[in-house]
Design an enzyme around this catalytic site. Structure first.
Site, PDB file in Angstrom:
ATOM      1  N   HIS A   1       1.034  -1.022  -0.087  1.00  0.00           N
ATOM      2  CA  HIS A   1      -0.002  -0.161  -0.156  1.00  0.00           C
ATOM      3  C   HIS A   1       1.002   1.332   0.083  1.00  0.00           C
ATOM      4  CE1 HIS A   1      -4.088   1.813   0.779  1.00  0.00           C
ATOM      5  NE2 HIS A   1      -3.370   2.786   0.891  1.00  0.00           N
TER       6      HIS A   1
ATOM      7  N   GLU B   1     -11.949   3.133   5.896  1.00  0.00           N
ATOM      8  CA  GLU B   1     -10.884   4.074   6.577  1.00  0.00           C
ATOM      9  C   GLU B   1     -11.630   5.316   6.961  1.00  0.00           C
ATOM     10  OE1 GLU B   1      -6.735   6.700   5.159  1.00  0.00           O
ATOM     11  OE2 GLU B   1      -8.412   6.322   3.684  1.00  0.00           O
TER      12      GLU B   1
END
Length: 347
Positions: free
Chosen positions: A16, A203
């Site tokens: 990521h 998130e």
């Protein structure tokens, strides 16, 4: 006394990392000077900006800073420099494999169009991999803020370049905007072409956004996914299906998702059996790279070296690295754990 090992020496995969966000701050300053771009104080102070992106104003500020930094990437040489330096930083932090995420439409206007931009990025990846020895592949990401038809175009582009190093297809930007199911056709195109489905979710939005990624986009990995910790049933589902969450602890705190490193639910995910791959997300804006994420797991959450080694294994297993590289990395993780380490006081 407790024995601990150097986390930079721990072999791991980095799954990521955003393209512009991987830039070194010094490189940004150089490129801004080269092109006469005025940078705000938040990008020149030498300390990560305070963003609090959980509200609309905070997210807008984060996106504006990212866009300003991206505007300094204008030539193939700039792209090559960025990727080479990102690879060098990863090698320094013990990475054996990097999957870097990019939306080529963001760079197309200055690089001659969408296809030339994709080719320039892949050329840079191939060169950086050859020069540094780091395995590098690309995950093409669509933007939630754009029309789903744009995502289909990108999915077709990604599939067309699978033989040159594109391994996955993602969906980024503010997950509070744009429903996952609006992008289901683009993800179907990518999956049919053999690419991994790896959208962002969980998130800035809660567990429902993770479920949407699973149900509508058939995600094999989830970018972030930490908010799944709020839903025990969802945790069980992620664990049962082996869906890896690309967790970025420093990013979560910098964006205001959690107040401090101790609040990031690493231990909750780990003990639920959810695979994780720790990632740096955007070190240009958040101030820390890959090994620092493992330091957070150790320092803020009490992960032992054996547990940190398992996190590294999970990152390798979730990667699209070739089988031989995976075997070698896993063996080297075992060797890291078998080494004596150094002593440090406990308590």
């Amino acid at each position: 006394m407790e024995r601990v090992r150097d986390l930079r020496q721990l072999p791991k995969a980095h799954l990521h990392l955003h393209f512009t966000g991987s830039m070194r701050p010094a490189t940004l300053l150089d490129l801004a000077d080269k092109y006469g771009v005025h940078l705000p104080d938040a990008l020149t102070s030498g300390t990560p900006p305070r963003l609090s992106a959980t509200d609309e104003r905070g997210w807008f500020r984060f996106q504006r800073l990212y866009d300003i930094a991206r505007s300094c990437l204008r030539s193939p040489e700039d792209i090559q420099r960025l990727v080479r330096e990102a690879a060098e930083e990863d090698v320094r932090d013990g990475s054996r494999w990097l999957e870097i995420q990019v939306d080529p439409t963001s760079y197309a206007p200055r690089l001659g169009g969408l296809i030339p931009a994709m080719e320039i990025i892949l050329d840079a990846v191939e060169r950086a991999s050859r020069d540094t020895g780091l395995g590098i592949r690309v995950l093409v990401a669509a933007n939630r803020m754009k029309h789903p038809l744009d995502a289909r175009t990108l999915a077709r582009l990604a599939v067309r370049h699978a033989d040159r190093g594109v391994v996955g297809f993602g969906l980024s930007n503010d997950e509070r905007r744009g429903l996952a199911r609006d992008f289901d056709r683009a993800f179907a195109i990518a999956r049919d072409g053999g690419l991994l489905s790896a959208p962002h979710g969980g998130e800035l939005s809660g567990p429902a956004s993770v479920r949407d990624c699973l149900d509508d986009l058939h995600a094999g990995r989830i970018g972030h996914g930490v908010r799944a910790a709020e839903d025990p049933e969802l945790l069980r589902r992620l664990a049962a299906h082996g869906v890896t969450c690309e967790v970025c602890p420093a990013s979560n705190v910098a964006l205001g998702v959690y107040g401090k490193p101790e609040d990031v639910p690493l231990r909750t995910l780990y003990e639920a059996g959810v695979p994780m791959a720790l990632g740096a997300d955007d070190p240009l804006l958040f101030g820390s790279r890959l090994a620092a994420q493992y330091e957070i797991a150790r320092g803020a959450h009490g992960f032992t070296d054996a547990e940190l080694a398992e996190l590294a294994r999970q990152s390798v297993r979730a990667s699209r690295a070739p089988e031989e590289l995976r075997r070698t990395a896993l063996a080297d993780i075992d060797a890291w754990l078998a080494a004596p380490g150094r002593t440090r006081p406990t308590g």
